[in-house]
Design an enzyme around this catalytic site. Structure first.
Site, short mmCIF file in Angstrom:
data_model
loop_
_atom_site.label_atom_id
_atom_site.label_comp_id
_atom_site.label_asym_id
_atom_site.label_seq_id
_atom_site.Cartn_x
_atom_site.Cartn_y
_atom_site.Cartn_z
CB CYS A 110 32.97 45.19 63.15
SG CYS A 110 32.48 43.46 63.23
CD GLU A 155 36.91 38.37 66.81
OE1 GLU A 155 36.77 38.95 65.72
OE2 GLU A 155 37.40 37.22 66.91
#
Ligand SMILES: *[C@@H]1O[C@H](CO)[C@@H](O)[C@H](O)[C@H]1NC(C)=O
Ligand SMILES: *[C@@H]1O[C@H](CO)[C@@H](O)[C@H](O)[C@H]1NC(C)=O
Length: 385
Positions: free
Chosen positions: A163, A129
């Site tokens: 993010c 990720e």
């Protein structure tokens, strides 16, 4: 979690055909500092639900949360199914020398490559990720204040250390002229005239990240904010214009409350700009024309996509969360977490007797048998198995 029946062809009609979800075994979860609880517990729940044991290595940068996790998790979870390992890059390096059955990493593309290289030594599968620079296109037909509210909120959430945050805006010079005062008004509405005194704006995680962000403030021209205070690890919500593509603020993921605006003349030019770069983790398109939003969706690629909204898709367990290309591989959240941490084992159980039905497979092949097989398999398959 149950075995899932599989469709059968004629030759397997009497067999039992199913997919068994089985745990990989021992899973290593390397979690980041920006949402140190959420991004540790989310994968942990998925891995345990799928029946794995877990070694959790929380980030050493969010050092207080790391200690809390190590202290309280044993109170709530069976200690035979997990361990928390504390340490920095050196300890992580040594952890990675061991053979795990699965590695789940959340963090930067740079460290992601180190993790994947270490995993490759043991052929261990990974979910990565990662981050990236998430574009946010704003069409000329938008209401500037509506867009400014939404973009400012999602850019400044957790002081920008997200993010999936919108990383930069792409819009025309005309839209920029309206958007800048609207962003100023949104920021003042959320955080007051002196955002440093707002109880609703977070701080930067560390000295190192503070200094990196302060360096980015000298890119382009500051039109909103620009203040910083090292003793408080404070970076003001900031908007930059006249930013060049070659400047650091347009090269690295910002991960702070700084929003550069880059000018494009049209939707086509925005799409070209996005497609010239690595595939982002998230992509945002604001427009009052559903056609324009659809064009952006159809002609680009990203881990996730939102039209006229920020990262609210994260809250839906019906949607997978993960990147593509440089923004990562694999997905999780909800059922997707269970699937990520499960090996999908293909199973076929045949009758112990009924050898007659098998005879047709074996050579030598007579004309009759060949015709029978061709007939039996129809157009579905051309295998002798
Ligand atoms: C779209 O236009 C309507 C009407 O002008 C306005 O109320 C709305 O805020 C606009 N939406 C966006 C995303 O700009
Ligand atoms: C993490 O945050 C998302 C988005 O708010 C939420 O839907 C999810 O339940 C959270 N997970 C955990 C384990 O806290």
């Amino acid at each position: 979690m149950k075995d899932e029946p599989g469709a059968k062809n004629l030759m397997t009609q009497l067999d039992s055909v199913f997919i068994r979800k089985e745990p990989f075994g021992l899973v290593l979860i390397l979690s980041p500092w920006n949402y140190p609880l959420n991004l540790s517990l989310g994968p942990l729940v998925g891995a345990l639900a799928a029946g794995n044991c877990v070694v959790l290595k929380p980030s050493e940068i969010s050092k207080s949360t790391m200690k809390v996790l190590a202290k309280v998790l044993p109170r709530y979870l069976d200690q035979s199914c997990f361990a928390v390992v504390l340490g920095g890059p050196e300890e992580t390096g040594r952890l990675l020398e061991h053979e795990f059955d699965y590695i789940f990493f959340t963090g930067s593309p740079r460290v992601g490559k180190i993790v994947m290289a270490a995993a490759a030594k043991h052929l261990t599968p990974v979910t990565l990720e990662l981050g990236g620079k998430n574009p946010c296109y704003v069409d000329d037909n938008c209401d500037p204040q509506t867009v400014a509210n939404r973009v400012a909120f999602f850019r400044c959430f957790n002081a920008g250390q997200t993010c999936v945050a919108p990383d930069y805006v792409l819009c025309s010079p005309q839209m920029q002229a309206q958007l800048v005062p609207a962003l100023q008004s949104a920021i003042t509405r959320f955080y007051g005239n002196d955002p440093q005194r707002s109880p609703d704006l977070g701080r930067i995680i560390s000295q190192k990240h503070f200094q990196r962000l302060r360096g980015l403030l000298s890119c382009g021209r500051v039109v909103i904010g620009g203040q910083s205070d090292e003793s408080d690890l404070y970076i003001a919500p900031t908007v930059l214009v006249d930013v060049k593509e070659t400047e650091p603020v347009m090269q690295e993921e910002i991960f702070g409350p700084i929003l550069p605006i880059v000018n494009v003349r049209s939707l086509d030019q925005a799409i070209d700009f996005i497609n010239r770069r690595e595939k982002p983790l998230a992509l945002y398109a604001f427009s009052n024309s559903s056609q324009a939003v659809k064009q952006m969706l159809d002609r680009t690629s990203s881990g996730s996509f939102a039209g006229n909204q920020g990262f609210t898709f994260l809250t839906l367990t019906s949607l997978p969360f993960g990147g593509v290309g440089q923004s990562g591989m694999g997905r999780y959240h909800g059922k997707f977490s269970f699937d990520t941490f499960s090996h999908h084992r293909a199973c076929l159980l045949s009758h112990p007797g009924l050898e007659m039905l098998n005879n047709i497979r074996y050579p030598p092949y007579s004309d009759f048998e060949q015709r029978l097989i061709t007939w039996a398999l129809g157009s579905h398959s051309c295998t002798l198995l």
